[in-house]
Design a protein around this motif. Structure first.
Motif, short mmCIF file in Angstrom:
data_model
loop_
_atom_site.label_atom_id
_atom_site.label_comp_id
_atom_site.label_asym_id
_atom_site.label_seq_id
_atom_site.Cartn_x
_atom_site.Cartn_y
_atom_site.Cartn_z
N SER A 164 0.81 -1.22 0.00
CA SER A 164 0.00 0.00 0.00
C SER A 164 0.85 1.27 0.00
O SER A 164 0.35 2.35 -0.31
N GLU A 165 2.13 1.16 0.35
CA GLU A 165 3.02 2.33 0.40
C GLU A 165 3.78 2.56 -0.91
O GLU A 165 4.41 3.59 -1.09
N VAL A 166 3.69 1.60 -1.83
CA VAL A 166 4.42 1.71 -3.10
C VAL A 166 4.01 2.94 -3.90
O VAL A 166 4.88 3.64 -4.44
N PRO A 167 2.73 3.28 -4.03
CA PRO A 167 2.38 4.48 -4.81
C PRO A 167 3.04 5.75 -4.27
O PRO A 167 3.58 6.55 -5.05
N GLU A 168 3.03 5.93 -2.96
CA GLU A 168 3.65 7.12 -2.37
C GLU A 168 5.16 7.10 -2.58
O GLU A 168 5.77 8.14 -2.86
N ALA A 169 5.77 5.93 -2.48
CA ALA A 169 7.22 5.82 -2.69
C ALA A 169 7.59 6.16 -4.14
O ALA A 169 8.55 6.89 -4.39
N ALA A 170 6.82 5.64 -5.08
CA ALA A 170 7.09 5.93 -6.49
C ALA A 170 6.95 7.43 -6.77
O ALA A 170 7.77 8.02 -7.48
N THR A 171 5.93 8.04 -6.21
CA THR A 171 5.74 9.48 -6.39
C THR A 171 6.91 10.27 -5.80
O THR A 171 7.40 11.22 -6.42
N ALA A 206 8.39 3.92 -12.06
CA ALA A 206 6.93 3.92 -12.10
C ALA A 206 6.37 2.96 -11.05
O ALA A 206 6.95 1.92 -10.73
N GLU A 207 5.23 3.33 -10.52
CA GLU A 207 4.58 2.55 -9.46
C GLU A 207 4.45 1.07 -9.81
O GLU A 207 4.81 0.19 -9.02
N ALA A 208 3.93 0.78 -10.99
CA ALA A 208 3.72 -0.62 -11.38
C ALA A 208 5.04 -1.39 -11.46
O ALA A 208 5.10 -2.56 -11.06
N ASN A 209 6.08 -0.73 -11.93
CA ASN A 209 7.38 -1.41 -12.05
C ASN A 209 8.03 -1.61 -10.69
O ASN A 209 8.63 -2.66 -10.43
N LEU A 210 7.91 -0.63 -9.81
CA LEU A 210 8.44 -0.79 -8.45
C LEU A 210 7.70 -1.93 -7.74
O LEU A 210 8.32 -2.81 -7.14
N ALA A 211 6.39 -1.95 -7.83
CA ALA A 211 5.60 -3.01 -7.20
C ALA A 211 5.98 -4.38 -7.76
O ALA A 211 6.13 -5.35 -7.00
#
Length: 126
Positions: A13-20, A47-52
Motif C-alpha cells: 500500500s506504500e508503493v504508490p507514495e514511494a514511487a511518487t 513507475a509505481e507498477a514497475n516498483l511493485a
C-alpha cells in the motif's frame, strides 16, 4: 525538521507514495542533467507498477523513512548487492534520512552476505 519516527520495509500500500517521492525528487534534482530518453527510461523504472513488480520478485527490497506521517525518503536494494534507488524529499535534506536508510540497508546486506568476506555493494548514481 524533526527526527525519523519510523524506518521500515515498504508494504504494497506504500508503493504508490514511494514511487511518487522518487519521481518528484528525480524531476527536481536530477532530470535536468538527463537526456529526454534517459529521463523517460528512469521514470519508467521508477513507475509505481514497475516498483511493485520488482518488490514481488523477491530480489528487490525497499525501505522508507517517515517523519511523522510523511514519507521522507526511499531506498531500494537489488539482490543484496546493488543500491538501486536512494531519494530523500527536499525538505528533509541534511536531516540524516539518507544515512539512516543506508544503515538499515547495510545491516541487511551484512546479514545476507556474512559468508562473503570482502563482498562489494555497487551503485550507479547521477
Amino acid at each position: 525538521m524533526g527526527i525519523i519516527t519510523k524506518i521500515g520495509e515498504l508494504n504494497e500500500s506504500e508503493v504508490p507514495e514511494a514511487a511518487t517521492l522518487v519521481q518528484t525528487v528525480f524531476a527536481e534534482f536530477i532530470q535536468p542533467r538527463y537526456t529526454p530518453a534517459g529521463a523517460a527510461e528512469f521514470l519508467d523504472y521508477a513507475a509505481e507498477a514497475n516498483l511493485a513488480s520488482r518488490l514481488k520478485q523477491g530480489d528487490h527490497r525497499c525501505w522508507g523513512a517517515w517523519q511523522g506521517g510523511t514519507l521522507a525518503g526511499v531506498l531500494e536494494l537489488r539482490n543484496h548487492r546493488h543500491l538501486a534507488l536512494l531519494f530523500v524529499r527536499r525538505e528533509f535534506h541534511g536531516a540524516g534520512i539518507g544515512r539512516a536508510l543506508w544503515e538499515t540497508a547495510l545491516a541487511e546486506i551484512q546479514a545476507q552476505r556474512k559468508n562473503e568476506p570482502g563482498a562489494q555493494v555497487t551503485v550507479r548514481a547521477s
